[in-house]
Structure formats: C-alpha cells, structure tokens
Write a protein that holds these residues in place. Structure first.
Motif, PDB file in Angstrom:
ATOM      1  N   ASN A  80       0.840  -1.192   0.000  1.00 27.33           N
ATOM      2  CA  ASN A  80       0.000   0.000   0.000  1.00 27.33           C
ATOM      3  C   ASN A  80       0.875   1.242   0.000  1.00 27.33           C
ATOM      4  OD1 ASN A  80      -2.485  -1.351   0.097  1.00 27.33           O
ATOM      5  ND2 ASN A  80      -2.372  -1.543   2.309  1.00 27.33           N
ATOM      6  N   ILE A  81       0.350   2.330  -0.533  1.00 30.13           N
ATOM      7  CA  ILE A  81       1.039   3.610  -0.508  1.00 30.13           C
ATOM      8  C   ILE A  81       0.150   4.621   0.205  1.00 30.13           C
ATOM      9  CG2 ILE A  81       2.429   3.210  -2.568  1.00 30.13           C
ATOM     10  CD1 ILE A  81       0.361   4.824  -4.155  1.00 30.13           C
ATOM     11  N   CYS A  82       0.777   5.619   0.800  1.00 32.33           N
ATOM     12  CA  CYS A  82       0.060   6.687   1.489  1.00 32.33           C
ATOM     13  C   CYS A  82       0.478   7.993   0.818  1.00 32.33           C
ATOM     14  CB  CYS A  82       0.419   6.691   2.973  1.00 32.33           C
ATOM     15  SG  CYS A  82      -0.408   7.982   3.920  1.00 32.33           S
ATOM     16  N   LYS A  83      -0.460   8.649   0.143  1.00 33.84           N
ATOM     17  CA  LYS A  83      -0.162   9.873  -0.610  1.00 33.84           C
ATOM     18  C   LYS A  83      -1.340  10.832  -0.507  1.00 33.84           C
ATOM     19  CE  LYS A  83       3.515   7.884  -2.410  1.00 33.84           C
ATOM     20  NZ  LYS A  83       4.790   8.099  -1.818  1.00 33.84           N
ATOM     21  N   ARG A  84      -1.083  12.088  -0.913  1.00 30.10           N
ATOM     22  CA  ARG A  84      -2.120  13.114  -0.925  1.00 30.10           C
ATOM     23  C   ARG A  84      -2.704  13.234  -2.339  1.00 30.10           C
ATOM     24  NH1 ARG A  84      -3.254  16.958   2.819  1.00 30.10           N
ATOM     25  NH2 ARG A  84      -1.238  16.659   3.835  1.00 30.10           N
TER      26      ARG A  84
END
Length: 167
Positions: A80-84
């Motif tokens: 998973n990635i966490c981005k805006r």
C-alpha cells in the motif's frame, strides 16, 4: 461429559467465527488502522505513525483534492502507498519535478487521481508512475493516532496552491 466439552468447544468456535466475520466487515467497509513507513509524507506523517483510514468516503466517491489516501501500489499489489490527492479526473496538474527546468502539465483522465507525497524531494508518486485508477484507493486517512503528542486530524498539505483547476 464428552457432549458438554464438545458443546462448549463448538460454541467457542461459533463465536470466534461470528466475531471474525464482524471484524472483517468492519475493516473492509468502515476503516482500518495503518502503520505508515517511509519519508514520502513528511512532515505530515512520519515513519511509524499510526493513522486511521476510513473506507466510507471511497465507497461513496467522496475523495477530494487535499485528502490523504491509502492506495494499492501500481507496481506491487501486495504493498500500500500513502499519498495526498493532488488532482481528480479532468484536473490539469503540473508534472515537473522541483529540479526540472521545464514545466509540463498533464490532464488527469477519467476514473483516475493524481497522488503526490508531501515530501516532494523524497517521494515516488504520480510524477513517476502517472495517475492511478480510483479503484486502487483503499481509504481516506482522517486521523493520526500515534504518537500521542500528534493525535488528531491531519494538517493541510505544505505544498498547497500547485493545482490548476480544469476549465
């Protein structure tokens, strides 16, 4: 005696299955706790921060620009990635890196979003792999839980003002 032990064991297994199903549905449709790693979202989210990612917004198509999302990596579906979210479908976004001398613009295609990390100098994001399908979004981060001194709602992007709305 044997029937009593067997009855209690089956009862315990039944309750375990019921609570397991409830937990699965809660994590799949309501939200989940996520431990973030990596520097791409600094200073908003740092390494080993724990956040709560709610999934209702994703199901209702309520993801907006400025939201921080958890998404499946376009390169590795196990990660998973966490981005805006910087751009939604139809938006025109600046795609150049800070070190580039040319400023290019890209329109976000239908059914896709443009994601970037808050730490622009140390983030692999849509500037590298392009817009990602909305279907890869798993949830919207709404609360930082750990460490305790930074508990609460997340702040706005330190990079605001870089989006050009579509005309």
């Amino acid at each position: 005696m044997l029937y009593s032990v067997l009855g209690k064991t089956l009862g315990f297994v039944g309750f375990t299955i019921q609570y397991g199903c409830l937990a699965h549905c809660a994590f799949e449709y309501i939200g989940e706790f996520v431990m973030c790693s990596g520097p791409s979202m600094e200073p908003t989210i740092t390494n080993h921060d724990v956040v709560f990612s709610e999934r209702v917004s994703r199901h209702l198509y309520r993801i907006e620009k400025g939201d921080i999302v958890i998404a499946k990596s376009p390169f590795n579906p196990r990660m998973n990635i966490c981005k805006r979210v910087v751009g939604l479908e139809g938006d025109k976004v600046c795609t150049s890196r800070p070190s580039d001398s040319f400023k290019t613009h890209t329109f976000v295609p239908r059914g896709h979003v443009w994601l970037e990390g808050d730490n622009l100098h140390n983030s692999s994001d849509s500037r590298s792999y392009g817009p990602i399908p909305y279907a890869l979004i798993r949830g919207r981060v709404c609360l930082k839980l750990w460490p305790p001194h930074s508990f609460g709602a997340l702040s706005q992007s330190p990079n605001d003002g870089r989006i050009t709305p579509s005309e």
